[in-house]
Design a protein around this motif. Sequence first.
Motif, PDB file in Angstrom:
ATOM      1  N   ILE A  98       0.713  -1.151   0.119  1.00 22.77           N
ATOM      2  CA  ILE A  98       0.272   0.198  -0.222  1.00 22.77           C
ATOM      3  C   ILE A  98       1.240   1.251  -0.077  1.00 22.77           C
ATOM      4  CG2 ILE A  98       0.107   0.501   2.417  1.00 22.77           C
ATOM      5  CD1 ILE A  98      -2.739   0.413   1.744  1.00 22.77           C
ATOM      6  N   THR A  99      -0.058   2.563  -0.800  1.00 24.23           N
ATOM      7  CA  THR A  99       1.447   3.719  -0.855  1.00 24.23           C
ATOM      8  C   THR A  99       0.458   4.883   0.587  1.00 24.23           C
ATOM      9  OG1 THR A  99       1.589   3.299  -3.330  1.00 24.23           O
ATOM     10  CG2 THR A  99       1.815   5.420  -1.805  1.00 24.23           C
ATOM     11  N   VAL A 100       1.517   5.253   1.393  1.00 21.52           N
ATOM     12  CA  VAL A 100       0.757   5.999   2.149  1.00 21.52           C
ATOM     13  C   VAL A 100       1.526   7.680   1.312  1.00 21.52           C
ATOM     14  CG1 VAL A 100       0.779   6.771   4.397  1.00 21.52           C
ATOM     15  CG2 VAL A 100       0.225   4.094   3.809  1.00 21.52           C
ATOM     16  N   TRP A 101       0.512   8.812   2.152  1.00 21.11           N
ATOM     17  CA  TRP A 101       0.643   9.793   0.963  1.00 21.11           C
ATOM     18  C   TRP A 101       1.186  10.801   2.496  1.00 21.11           C
ATOM     19  CZ3 TRP A 101      -3.638   9.591  -3.093  1.00 21.11           C
ATOM     20  CH2 TRP A 101      -2.663   9.054  -4.087  1.00 21.11           C
ATOM     21  N   ASP A 102       0.645  10.922   2.970  1.00 18.48           N
ATOM     22  CA  ASP A 102       1.103  11.678   4.775  1.00 18.48           C
ATOM     23  C   ASP A 102       0.006  10.708   5.751  1.00 18.48           C
ATOM     24  OD1 ASP A 102      -1.761  13.163   5.472  1.00 18.48           O
ATOM     25  OD2 ASP A 102      -1.239  12.706   2.804  1.00 18.48           O
ATOM     26  N   LEU A 103      -0.025  11.343   6.858  1.00 19.53           N
ATOM     27  CA  LEU A 103      -0.706  10.449   8.123  1.00 19.53           C
ATOM     28  C   LEU A 103      -0.250  12.135   8.859  1.00 19.53           C
ATOM     29  CD1 LEU A 103       2.164   7.958   9.071  1.00 19.53           C
ATOM     30  CD2 LEU A 103      -0.445   7.583   8.091  1.00 19.53           C
ATOM     31  N   GLN A 104      -0.964  12.856   8.168  1.00 17.91           N
ATOM     32  CA  GLN A 104      -1.281  14.295   8.935  1.00 17.91           C
ATOM     33  C   GLN A 104      -1.745  14.442  10.219  1.00 17.91           C
ATOM     34  OE1 GLN A 104       1.030  17.078   8.658  1.00 17.91           O
ATOM     35  NE2 GLN A 104       1.859  16.171   7.338  1.00 17.91           N
ATOM     36  N   HIS A 105      -2.941  13.882   9.977  1.00 17.10           N
ATOM     37  CA  HIS A 105      -3.942  13.648  11.651  1.00 17.10           C
ATOM     38  C   HIS A 105      -2.854  12.866  12.141  1.00 17.10           C
ATOM     39  CE1 HIS A 105      -3.320   9.047  11.094  1.00 17.10           C
ATOM     40  NE2 HIS A 105      -3.662   8.669  11.553  1.00 17.10           N
ATOM     41  N   VAL A 114      -8.868  16.769   8.967  1.00 14.40           N
ATOM     42  CA  VAL A 114      -8.413  15.066   9.385  1.00 14.40           C
ATOM     43  C   VAL A 114      -8.641  14.881  10.384  1.00 14.40           C
ATOM     44  CG1 VAL A 114      -6.500  15.403   7.816  1.00 14.40           C
ATOM     45  CG2 VAL A 114      -6.368  16.545   9.932  1.00 14.40           C
ATOM     46  N   SER A 115     -10.010  16.042  11.037  1.00 16.31           N
ATOM     47  CA  SER A 115     -10.219  15.615  12.166  1.00 16.31           C
ATOM     48  C   SER A 115     -12.072  15.114  12.022  1.00 16.31           C
ATOM     49  CB  SER A 115     -10.198  16.512  13.761  1.00 16.31           C
ATOM     50  OG  SER A 115     -10.157  17.918  12.947  1.00 16.31           O
ATOM     51  N   LEU A 116     -12.657  15.800  11.813  1.00 16.16           N
ATOM     52  CA  LEU A 116     -14.040  16.580  11.874  1.00 16.16           C
ATOM     53  C   LEU A 116     -14.869  15.716  10.351  1.00 16.16           C
ATOM     54  CD1 LEU A 116     -13.857  19.482  14.250  1.00 16.16           C
ATOM     55  CD2 LEU A 116     -14.152  17.603  15.514  1.00 16.16           C
ATOM     56  N   SER A 117     -14.282  16.674   9.238  1.00 12.32           N
ATOM     57  CA  SER A 117     -15.070  16.365   8.794  1.00 12.32           C
ATOM     58  C   SER A 117     -15.248  15.559   7.500  1.00 12.32           C
ATOM     59  CB  SER A 117     -14.806  17.210   7.138  1.00 12.32           C
ATOM     60  OG  SER A 117     -13.660  18.139   6.850  1.00 12.32           O
ATOM     61  N   GLY A 118     -16.404  15.202   6.486  1.00 10.87           N
ATOM     62  CA  GLY A 118     -15.193  13.779   5.542  1.00 10.87           C
ATOM     63  C   GLY A 118     -14.628  12.601   6.615  1.00 10.87           C
ATOM     64  N   PHE A 119     -13.743  12.179   5.697  1.00 12.36           N
ATOM     65  CA  PHE A 119     -12.500  10.641   6.870  1.00 12.36           C
ATOM     66  C   PHE A 119     -12.616  11.620   7.804  1.00 12.36           C
ATOM     67  CE2 PHE A 119      -9.349   7.991   5.922  1.00 12.36           C
ATOM     68  CZ  PHE A 119     -10.219   6.487   6.446  1.00 12.36           C
ATOM     69  N   THR A 120     -13.070  11.547   9.284  1.00 11.96           N
ATOM     70  CA  THR A 120     -12.186  11.300  10.239  1.00 11.96           C
ATOM     71  C   THR A 120     -11.152  11.216  11.280  1.00 11.96           C
ATOM     72  OG1 THR A 120     -13.449  10.727  11.710  1.00 11.96           O
ATOM     73  CG2 THR A 120     -15.185  11.605  11.336  1.00 11.96           C
ATOM     74  N   TRP A 121     -10.620  11.629  12.140  1.00 14.78           N
ATOM     75  CA  TRP A 121      -9.427  11.576  12.915  1.00 14.78           C
ATOM     76  C   TRP A 121      -9.601   9.691  13.117  1.00 14.78           C
ATOM     77  CZ3 TRP A 121      -7.373   9.209  16.997  1.00 14.78           C
ATOM     78  CH2 TRP A 121      -5.790   9.243  17.128  1.00 14.78           C
ATOM     79  N   GLU A 122     -11.062   9.747  13.935  1.00 12.45           N
ATOM     80  CA  GLU A 122     -11.232   8.084  14.143  1.00 12.45           C
ATOM     81  C   GLU A 122     -11.440   7.086  12.845  1.00 12.45           C
ATOM     82  OE1 GLU A 122     -12.257  10.977  17.253  1.00 12.45           O
ATOM     83  OE2 GLU A 122     -12.726  10.841  15.209  1.00 12.45           O
ATOM     84  N   GLU A 123     -11.961   7.808  11.749  1.00 12.40           N
ATOM     85  CA  GLU A 123     -11.640   7.028  11.010  1.00 12.40           C
ATOM     86  C   GLU A 123     -10.519   6.410  10.237  1.00 12.40           C
ATOM     87  OE1 GLU A 123     -15.541   7.661   9.496  1.00 12.40           O
ATOM     88  OE2 GLU A 123     -15.146   8.996   8.679  1.00 12.40           O
ATOM     89  N   ARG A 124     -10.008   8.183  10.401  1.00 13.85           N
ATOM     90  CA  ARG A 124      -7.891   7.542  10.016  1.00 13.85           C
ATOM     91  C   ARG A 124      -7.770   7.028  10.407  1.00 13.85           C
ATOM     92  NH1 ARG A 124      -6.615  12.020   5.904  1.00 13.85           N
ATOM     93  NH2 ARG A 124      -9.006  13.360   5.964  1.00 13.85           N
ATOM     94  N   GLU A 125      -7.457   6.693  12.192  1.00 22.05           N
ATOM     95  CA  GLU A 125      -6.749   6.032  12.860  1.00 22.05           C
ATOM     96  C   GLU A 125      -7.182   5.013  13.246  1.00 22.05           C
ATOM     97  OE1 GLU A 125      -3.289   5.727  15.432  1.00 22.05           O
ATOM     98  OE2 GLU A 125      -4.166   7.220  13.989  1.00 22.05           O
ATOM     99  N   LYS A 126      -8.079   4.229  12.536  1.00 20.18           N
ATOM    100  CA  LYS A 126      -8.629   3.065  12.241  1.00 20.18           C
ATOM    101  C   LYS A 126      -8.251   2.095  11.363  1.00 20.18           C
ATOM    102  CE  LYS A 126     -12.854   0.216  12.495  1.00 20.18           C
ATOM    103  NZ  LYS A 126     -14.301   0.433  12.621  1.00 20.18           N
TER     104      LYS A 126
END
Length: 377
Positions: A98-105, A114-126
Amino acid sequence: MNVGIYLPELKPEIGGGYTFLHSIVESLSQYKSSHKFFVFFEGEKFNKIPFFNRFFNYFNKKLFSFRHTINRFIKKYKIGIIWFPTPHYQKVDAPFIITVWDLQHRLQPFFPEVSLSGFTWEEREKHYSFILPRATYVITGTKAGSQELMQFYNIPKNRIRLLLHPTPNFALSPPAINVPQSFKDKIPKNFLFYPAQFWPHKNHIGILYSLKIILDKYKIKLSVVFTGSDMGNLSFVKEKVRELHLEDKVYFLGFVSQTELIYLYKKAFALLYPTFFGPETLPPLEAFALGCPVIASKAAGAKEQLGEAALLVNPVDEQEIAWAINKLWHNKKLRAKLIQKGISRAKKWTSNDYIKGVCDILDEFEPYRRCWRSKTS
């Protein structure tokens, strides 16, 4: 080795991810490899790409049935490994890259995108916590990205592979541009260009404050042209334009075609790219290839990716940004030097180089993968 590639449905309005995928698929269609590739994709955009004369299947977007279909074909075609060229992932019964471009969350969790809208912080971390420890290899574009993978998710160094972000094919070999006069009439004479979706982290606000300094302190007659889709922050940026009395100096063109994008790069005084996010950026590479000098932020990974071909500035310091613009305006030799360095930098790593790098990773894994039978039922 039979290799699966998963292409998510990305629309042109998404920007960099869409451009990246099209470039690598185009290069893959021309690359000679001992591996046989099987493509799984969502959406209707990719079925017009010549690569699909080798193999393609179109699946619907229901995640449950889509996963089931992927795993059925993994078994049927004895696919040894799946490559996810973007951070989009589907659960598969096979080893995967897998390719990862950033982990800004993890680095800047205060930004709402990266915390509230769209793909939330919890969703990114999971998402990343589940995927990254299981990945056979994780591809990243910079040493800074490698450090983040090791720091935040304890990914062993021997499972991280560094492949520089490729310069898009369209910028390296631009088609003949035929832009309507009606579009040309929208463009000011001397302008700074910023192609970026309207997310807070893109720092359009910093550009506005810098432009105010350029006009008031340095007395330079420059405008700014913004292109890109609204991701929720456009109205706020427009409010700031009115507050700073910059209505006649800021142009909002919305999403533009590739031909129009090329035209803007070629006509701009410079690309101004003060994003807060890294460690990989795409527009500076496009600008390099098209002969547009670049002023970019000192985001993590910027020095690695852009080298000496760009002026790097602190994105929180509008005085420093304005100083760099002023320096470039008055130093024609510097501007010419940056253009030449940018062209050289753009050619340094192409989509063909990227595909070769991926195939080298596949070659490296093949002696491991041959040690067990692919499931056929």
